[in-house]
Design an enzyme around this catalytic site. Structure first.
Site, PDB file in Angstrom:
ATOM      1  N   HIS A 174       9.495  -4.321  -1.246  1.00  0.00           N
ATOM      2  CA  HIS A 174       9.462  -5.782  -1.334  1.00  0.00           C
ATOM      3  C   HIS A 174      10.618  -6.238  -2.228  1.00  0.00           C
ATOM      4  O   HIS A 174      10.811  -5.716  -3.334  1.00  0.00           O
ATOM      5  CB  HIS A 174       8.115  -6.240  -1.911  1.00  0.00           C
ATOM      6  CG  HIS A 174       8.104  -7.681  -2.274  1.00  0.00           C
ATOM      7  ND1 HIS A 174       8.575  -8.654  -1.416  1.00  0.00           N
ATOM      8  CD2 HIS A 174       7.703  -8.326  -3.392  1.00  0.00           C
ATOM      9  CE1 HIS A 174       8.458  -9.830  -2.005  1.00  0.00           C
ATOM     10  NE2 HIS A 174       7.940  -9.670  -3.204  1.00  0.00           N
ATOM     11  N   CYS A 225       2.753 -11.310  -1.375  1.00  0.00           N
ATOM     12  CA  CYS A 225       3.966 -10.625  -0.903  1.00  0.00           C
ATOM     13  C   CYS A 225       3.651  -9.281  -0.255  1.00  0.00           C
ATOM     14  O   CYS A 225       4.513  -8.687   0.396  1.00  0.00           O
ATOM     15  CB  CYS A 225       4.936 -10.416  -2.061  1.00  0.00           C
ATOM     16  SG  CYS A 225       5.395 -11.942  -2.875  1.00  0.00           S
ATOM     17  N   ASN A 242      13.585 -13.807  -2.853  1.00  0.00           N
ATOM     18  CA  ASN A 242      12.263 -13.239  -2.608  1.00  0.00           C
ATOM     19  C   ASN A 242      11.601 -14.045  -1.484  1.00  0.00           C
ATOM     20  O   ASN A 242      11.206 -15.188  -1.698  1.00  0.00           O
ATOM     21  CB  ASN A 242      11.441 -13.303  -3.896  1.00  0.00           C
ATOM     22  CG  ASN A 242      10.028 -12.775  -3.739  1.00  0.00           C
ATOM     23  OD1 ASN A 242       9.549 -12.562  -2.629  1.00  0.00           O
ATOM     24  ND2 ASN A 242       9.346 -12.574  -4.856  1.00  0.00           N
TER      25      ASN A 242
END
Ligand code: UT7
Length: 329
Positions: free
Chosen positions: A256, A116, A286
């Protein structure tokens, strides 16, 4: 002279699948509830890519949109970096597929896997190519199709992720300050906290790995949660220190989007007001390496992000990796 050049993000683009998967859809698939998902993660819905499309398709759409915001043609791109953990194929790189589809005939192309944190790593790498004078026009794409690697029977992971892509064009600038600081980190001792065990050279694909569901994401959510809150604060403070700036001077902090509780906890630790830390996890879940460029694009579009703003982007993920960049927009 190399070293005196500055790099700016001159344009951004995004591509999100149309199909929405809501929490109530998930209630019919696994033993979960809208209340659990919203209260534990902040997620209400996520986008899921149709089976006929893959990471390169979303990348091309996001990249071409970003390109439209510049005066460039695809042939003028010098380098394409595709940041992803879910490439089209193990070999070749998704970046080469994207390069061909875009007609970016003179571009070098490679993939970058930092989970990520991929897009932040990609910006930091792309910046080096610009500031060394090696490249003029760099395209950095963050893309992940995590829906392809989650076990749709595992409620602990399948409710969390969504698919998407975002892209940025990096170019030299002599107006403004561009990138001011970067901070990239890794801690491979935490590799097993977020892992797809099979499909690589350690555990090649076999009937046994498929039966054991070893091609799916496994995650120690609680440990990553604690890691995330800690590193977001540490990296943000470090970036500001490197650039001789104060937390109060920060106009926007793009984090994030893994869990709204992580974002809130980090924001409170830093003492930042909610309006300086955008949240869109409610709509996209996500999206891994795509989450920061998706937020960035939204803030450009709605006018929140303005020229001259002091902006940080901080991410964390599989590796374990973490990292941030600070720039004047
Ligand atoms: O992108 C970077 C990588 N990922 C992350 O950053 C994720 C970071 N971690 C998190 O966001 C959170 O840890 C999660 C959202 C993954 C989990 O939240 P949590 O508050 O840490 O919950 P938990 O894992 O401690 O589970 C609490 C309970 C458990 O039940 P028991 O053992 O207390 O009876 C789980 O079985 O919630 C249960 N549970 C669920 N219940 C309903 C787990 N998933 C679900 C679900 N629906 N989807």
């Amino acid at each position: 002279m190399p070293g005196l050049l500055k790099t700016a993000i001159t344009s951004v683009g995004v591509s999100l699948p149309e199909k929405r998967l809501t929490n109530s859809d998930l209630e019919k698939m696994v033993e979960t509830s809208d209340n659990w998902i919203v209260s534990r993660t902040g997620i209400r819905e996520r986008r899921i890519l149709g089976k006929e499309r893959a990471a390169s398709d979303l990348s091309v759409d996001a990249g071409m949109q970003a390109l439209k915001g510049t005066a460039l043609n695809a042939e003028e791109i010098d380098l394409i970096i595709v940041c992803t953990s879910t490439p089209d194929f193990p070999v070749p790189s998704t970046a080469c597929v994207v390069q061909d589809a875009m007609g970016a005939t003179r571009a070098a192309a490679f993939d970058l896997n930092a989970g990520c944190t991929g897009f932040v790593y990609g910006l930091a790498v792309g910046r080096q190519f610009v500031e060394s004078g090696t490249c003029e026009n760099v395209m950095v794409i963050g893309v992940d199709i995590i829906s392809r690697i989650v076990d749709w029977e595992d409620r602990a992971t399948c409710v969390l992720f969504g698919d998407g892509a975002g892209a940025a064009i990096l170019q030299p600038t002599n107006a403004g300050r561009g990138f001011l600081a970067t901070d990239l980190r890794s801690d491979g001792s935490g590799a097993e906290m977020l892992i797809v065990p099979a499909g690589g050279s350690r555990l090649p694909a076999s009937e046994t790995t498929v039966k054991g569901k070893e091609h799916f994401v496994r995650m120690n959510g609680n440990e990553i949660f604690k890691f995330a809150v800690r590193v977001i604060e540490d990296i943000t403070v470090n970036l500001l220190k490197k650039a001789d700036e104060e937390v109060e001077s920060l106009d926007l902090l793009f984090l994030h989007q893994a869990n709204s509780r992580i974002i809130e906890a980090a924001r409170r630790r830093l003492g930042l007001p909610a309006e300086k830390v955008p949240i869109n996890i409610d709509r996209y879940g996500n999206t891994s390496a795509a989450s920061i460029p998706i937020s960035l694009h939204e803030s450009v579009e709605d006018g929140t992000l303005k020229k001259g703003d002091l902006v940080a982007m901080v991410a964390f993920g599989a590796g374990l990796t973490s990292g941030g960049v600070l720039l004047e927009w």
